[in-house]
Motif scaffolding. Sequence first.
Motif, short mmCIF file in Angstrom:
data_model
loop_
_atom_site.label_atom_id
_atom_site.label_comp_id
_atom_site.label_asym_id
_atom_site.label_seq_id
_atom_site.Cartn_x
_atom_site.Cartn_y
_atom_site.Cartn_z
N ARG A 1 24.90 6.70 -137.64
CA ARG A 1 23.80 6.30 -137.14
C ARG A 1 24.00 6.00 -135.45
NH1 ARG A 1 20.83 2.30 -138.66
NH2 ARG A 1 22.00 1.37 -140.22
N GLU B 1 15.15 2.50 -129.31
CA GLU B 1 16.21 3.71 -130.09
C GLU B 1 17.32 4.22 -129.13
OE1 GLU B 1 12.63 5.73 -131.60
OE2 GLU B 1 12.23 3.41 -131.18
N SER C 1 15.86 6.94 -127.30
CA SER C 1 15.91 8.33 -127.07
C SER C 1 15.35 8.35 -125.50
CB SER C 1 14.56 8.44 -128.05
OG SER C 1 14.55 7.94 -129.59
N LYS D 1 9.20 12.31 -127.92
CA LYS D 1 11.04 11.11 -127.91
C LYS D 1 12.15 12.25 -127.65
CE LYS D 1 9.18 6.93 -129.57
NZ LYS D 1 8.91 5.85 -130.75
N PRO E 1 16.03 12.15 -129.56
CA PRO E 1 16.61 11.16 -129.68
C PRO E 1 18.22 11.08 -128.96
CG PRO E 1 15.83 12.22 -131.23
CD PRO E 1 14.95 13.01 -129.91
N ASP F 1 20.90 13.89 -130.29
CA ASP F 1 19.47 15.12 -130.41
C ASP F 1 19.63 15.85 -128.89
OD1 ASP F 1 18.05 15.40 -132.16
OD2 ASP F 1 16.74 15.89 -131.91
#
Length: 273
Positions: free
Chosen positions: A88, A240, A242, A254, A256, A259
């Motif tokens: 992640r 994060e 985003s 947001k 990411p 994505d």
Amino acid sequence: MLDIDAIQAHCKQDPTVREWVREVLFFDCLRSTNRTAMEMATIGMPGGVAIFAESQTGGRGRLGRHWFSPAGINLYLSLFLMPHQPARTFPFFSLATAVALVQTIQKIAPCAARIKWPNDIVIENKKVAGILLESVTMGGQTPPLVIGIGMNVNGDDFPAALSTTATSLKIATGNVVDRSDLARELLTALSEQYRDLQGQDSFYRLIERARSLCQTLHQRVSVRTPRATFEGWAEDITSEGSLLLRMGDGRTRKIPLGDMVHLREVNENAPGH
Ligand code: BT5
């Protein structure tokens, strides 16, 4: 030709680079440096390999797109890493790579290079470099990470489809750039950024750097994710990573890092697409 000996010696001598790159491989021509790196990863070879090619016949971008890779004038590089970090966190490597690319350009060929969030480097809105992250799941083991970088260095002749959207360091600065110096600086900058990802507050510091080098912020953008396309005002990069979009109805959304598939400015024939 790239100065293979100088680049290999640099990787051995620089202690930060040594932590990430234990082997440097050079090829005259590959289908794709990322493809070769992914093959190494899937047969279980140890990571820490940098793969350079002088040209690629099937250089790849995201979503099956093609990367124009003429011989002897640019940089095509893939790093095959085993980061010992959860998958992640991998999208942060993309942002760290973008920061390292801009820092390297500023040092070796000073010009107005900026990050087009999350994975393009542009100069005056034309694409000079692209980043392609790939990984595979390995049945519960820490997955490998392949980071591909294509940078237009001394090329000044693009196919018609790219002629208004692509640029090179030579076009931007008017000077021929020594690709071996560039490669050495880049490997150092990448290793420093990746090392910083391991420390405390590391993502916070990376985001700060990315914000300051990002040209995407404070303008209207259109963002295509695998699920939908969003248009809005690019307000910030969150902690994060985003992209924070202010939508037409005033709400924020947001997008990411992980994505992110496609980004272009609204009403503009933007680079890379
Ligand atoms: C990228 O994809 O920008 C990632 C490119 C990564 C290339 C490197 S080269 C070394 C390593 N090995 C590989 O096989 N790949 C990596 P994307 O955001 O999808 O952008 C692709 C789009 O950029 C294309 O559809 C074109 O519109 C445009 N493009 C292609 N070649 C270009 C070039 N040399 N310079 C600028 N734009 C280019």
